[in-house]
Design an enzyme around this catalytic site. Structure first.
Site: not given
Ligand code: ATP
Ligand code: MG
Length: 326
Positions: A120, A167, A199, A227
């Site tokens: 971001y 990750k 994941d 979320d």
């Protein structure tokens, strides 16, 4: 000591739930100086600016800010305001409440999301008609700052461990750096870390959220996974959040302006009031913060309830019930 608090209700139900949170704070025996300022669609329509300079300055100089929501102009408002508090971590508790339908009622965890970099960071490039790229930014300093915050955060809660999501098996350089920095700071601070691939985390948290208490994440992973956890506890409607910087912080409900119910006095004030509880804790009023949280929990369990939770009470009735329990 008086706490200077900026109050920025914004648009839609922000205008209804922020005053509710304010009423709860005013019911406590704590010295606050509240200063209200405008931001969002309404002030843009009036003045041409979604975020007036005086609002930015007020947020940048107050001890803490209570923010509501902004509509179409959300990105023009909340991104600069997070910058105004130099927020390097987004704190997002995901907690299920008795009396509220949840996929996983046993969920009770807190995400600490890196808030300044990762994918971001805004470094996107259109290289040709066929190709666009994104540069992911990870610094040792931001990762360490987050980890230091996480160590204090778990310590304050009497815990000695946090999970670190990454990750690094694929993004060896960027997530590798993030992971190494976070684990290094935790080791030095005597805090255990549980490494979880992002994941795998998505699966584990759905199957058994009780495995996790505090979860430290890079920016994008934190956004998505918090979320996901919101879904486990019954949606975004009840969730508070904090954007914390080195000297000040901004507190906001996770929900938006809810234009479908705005102006009717029926919005659920719980997320805004829980955000105020986080503000109390941040300012060192832990007991009052816990009391507000408990009062909200009692009201969620026993009523009165707003329409989103199947009741027919107004925002004011729920707020009055919370203050009553205090
Ligand atoms: P925005 O663009 O500002 O995010 P939105 O249309 O996405 O607006 P949200 O505020 O994100 O609306 O809310 C999504 C849904 O949840 C809406 O149907 C809204 O009515 C409901 N909702 C959100 N917050 C509350 C609340 N505090 N009380 C009751 N219902 C809510
Ligand atoms: Mg929304």
């Amino acid at each position: 000591m008086t706490h200077d608090i900026a109050v920025v209700p914004g648009d839609g139900i922000g205008q209804e739930v922020t005053p509710a949170a304010l009423e709860v704070l005013e019911a406590l025996d704590i010295d606050f100086l509240f200063r209200e300022a405008a931001a969002g669609d309404a002030v843009k329509a009036e003045t041409g600016e979604a975020l007036p300079q005086e609002t930015y300055d007020l947020v940048a100089s107050s001890d803490a800010t209570l923010f509501g929501a902004a509509g179409e102009t959300a990105a023009d408002v909340i991104l600069p305001l997070r910058e105004a508090v130099d927020s390097f971590v987004n704190v997002r508790p995901a907690r299920a409440y008795p009396g509220v339908d949840a996929v996983r009622p046993e969920t009770d965890l807190v995400f600490l999301r890196e808030n300044t970099e990762g994918v971001y960071s805004g470094h996107e490039t259109r290289l040709s008609d066929d190709l666009s790229t994104l540069t992911r930014v990870v610094t040792d300093s931001a990762s360490r700052r987050l980890a230091e915050f996480a160590c204090e955060f778990v310590d304050d809660r009497g815990l000695d461990e946090f999970a670190v999501v990454h990750k690094a098996n694929v993004m060896r350089e960027t997530d590798g750096r993030f992971r190494d920095a976070v684990v290094d700071v935790a080791d030095a601070g005597g805090v255990e870390t549980q490494e979880v691939l992002m994941d795998a985390f998505a699966t584990h948290v759905c199957l058994d959220p009780t495995q996790f208490d505090v979860v430290v994440c890079p920016n994008l992973a934190g956004d998505v996974l918090s979320d996901l956890a919101a879904g486990l506890v019954g949606g975004l409607g009840l969730l508070p959040s904090a954007n914390v910087g080195p000297d000040r912080a901004l507190f906001e409900p996770v929900h938006g302006t809810a234009p479908d119910i705005a102006g009717q006095g029926v919005a659920n004030p719980a997320a805004a009031i829980l955000s105020a509880a986080m503000l109390l804790e941040y300012l060192g009023h832990e007991d009052e913060g816990a009391a507000v949280q408990e009062a909200v929990e009692d009201v969620l369990e026993e009523g009165p309830r707003t329409g989103d939770l199947g009741g027919d009470a107004s925002t004011d009735e729920v707020t009055a019930a919370v203050i009553d329990r205090l």
